[in-house]
Enzyme design. Structure first.
Site, PDB file in Angstrom:
ATOM      1  N   PRO A  32       0.701  -1.434   0.156  1.00 45.58           N
ATOM      2  CG  PRO A  32      -0.167  -1.255   1.913  1.00 45.58           C
ATOM      3  CD  PRO A  32       0.126  -2.305   1.306  1.00 45.58           C
ATOM      4  CD  GLU A  44      -0.199  -6.621   9.694  1.00 42.93           C
ATOM      5  OE1 GLU A  44      -1.560  -6.888   9.863  1.00 42.93           O
ATOM      6  OE2 GLU A  44       0.154  -5.095   9.501  1.00 42.93           O
ATOM      7  NE  ARG A  70      -5.464  -1.570 -22.500  1.00 36.49           N
ATOM      8  CZ  ARG A  70      -5.372  -0.718 -22.797  1.00 36.49           C
ATOM      9  NH1 ARG A  70      -4.241   0.277 -22.470  1.00 36.49           N
ATOM     10  NH2 ARG A  70      -6.438   0.158 -23.499  1.00 36.49           N
ATOM     11  CG  ASP A 130      -5.602   3.460 -24.040  1.00 36.16           C
ATOM     12  OD1 ASP A 130      -7.211   2.972 -24.387  1.00 36.16           O
ATOM     13  OD2 ASP A 130      -4.763   2.501 -23.144  1.00 36.16           O
TER      14      ASP A 130
HETATM   15  N1  LIG Z   1      -2.874  -0.153  -1.981  1.00 30.81           N
HETATM   16  C1  LIG Z   1      -2.124  -0.947  -3.129  1.00 30.81           C
HETATM   17  O1  LIG Z   1      -1.606  -1.656  -3.773  1.00 30.81           O
HETATM   18  C2  LIG Z   1      -1.802  -2.651  -2.106  1.00 30.81           C
HETATM   19  C3  LIG Z   1      -1.036  -3.349  -2.489  1.00 30.81           C
HETATM   20  C4  LIG Z   1      -1.482  -4.297  -0.779  1.00 30.81           C
HETATM   21  N2  LIG Z   1      -2.340  -3.648  -0.314  1.00 30.81           N
HETATM   22  O2  LIG Z   1      -3.101  -2.942  -0.509  1.00 30.81           O
END
Ligand SMILES: NC(=O)c1ccno1
Length: 238
Positions: A88, A115, A152, A167
């Site tokens: 994330p 985690e 793609r 696109d």
């Molecule tokens: N937001 C993301 O890319 C993500 C990857 C793993 N968890 O969230």
């Protein structure tokens, strides 16, 4: 292009790799995607891939050994892959990155989960990538999003190169123009006359105007950025 995916949930990729444009690209041999279960690279009878975090705290962390064993095994031969880790807090994925990655001969995508991965795994990683500012249960869906956007772009994968040109984000990052198909009127909503005119120059300029208008409405920062870089023509600025 070859892509190796390392994951603890390989089954999540089954449909993605069989269906649609990506499925065809793989079955025709235009691209090669191999999904590897990290558990297959464990050495204990319980095939353990995670453990509690040093220093305490919630959840589990993906152990380094199985991932390193997988990397060593998969990179014994052939070109060294450009390695992505889906997390994330990684660098935000966008069309520009998709274009850059589509030029690599080989990618490896390590899917974060729990985690996250042991920090030492990042010594294998060229780029940590996020598909957005939100936390998912794992990096598998981001891996599919990245693969879809990248594959793609590989020549021959999309039948009609024209659709690549049209696109969203492909023309200086501008959003795409509205699309219509038959019928010419549906529940009182008509297709714009210009699209029925057969006048290609007028259609092209209408599409350009729609693209600029939509971008100005939804992503004004893209227009400002293009203005600053002098990448908008005099006509487009009017
Ligand atoms: N937001 C993301 O890319 C993500 C990857 C793993 N968890 O969230």
């Amino acid at each position: 292009m070859r892509i190796d995916v390392l994951t603890v949930l390989p089954g999540l990729f089954d449909c993605f790799l069989k269906e649609g444009v990506i499925g065809k690209a793989i079955s025709s041999g235009k691209v090669e995607v191999k999904v590897h279960n990290i558990r297959d690279f464990t050495t204990d009878k319980h095939r353990v891939v995670d453990d509690v975090p040093y220093g305490g705290g919630p959840g589990m962390v993906l152990k380094p050994e199985p991932i390193f064993r997988a990397y060593d095994e998969l990179t014994k031969e052939g070109e060294k892959p450009y390695v992505l880790l889906t997390e994330p807090w990684g660098e935000k994925f966008n069309q520009e990155m998709a274009v850059e990655l589509s030029k690599k001969p080989r990618l490896m995508i390590i899917c974060g989960r729990y985690e996250g991965v042991d920090e030492r795994v990042k010594s294998l990683v060229d780029r940590e990538v996020s598909i957005g500012d939100y936390v998912l249960t794992g990096g598998e869906l981001p891996a599919m999003v990245i693969m879809d956007a990248v594959l793609r772009l590989i020549p021959g994968v999309l039948g009609n190169l024209e659709s690549l040109r049209a696109d969203s984000f492909s023309d200086r990052g501008l959003l795409g123009y509205p699309n219509y198909t038959r019928p010419a009127e549906f529940r009182g909503m008509k297709v714009p006359e210009v699209l029925l005119s057969g006048h290609h120059k007028k259609i092209e300029s209408w599409r350009k105007e729609q693209s600029l208008r939509k971008t100005l409405e939804r992503r004004p920062e893209i227009i400002e950025n293009l203005k600053r870089k002098g990448l908008l023509t005099k006509e487009e600025l009017e």
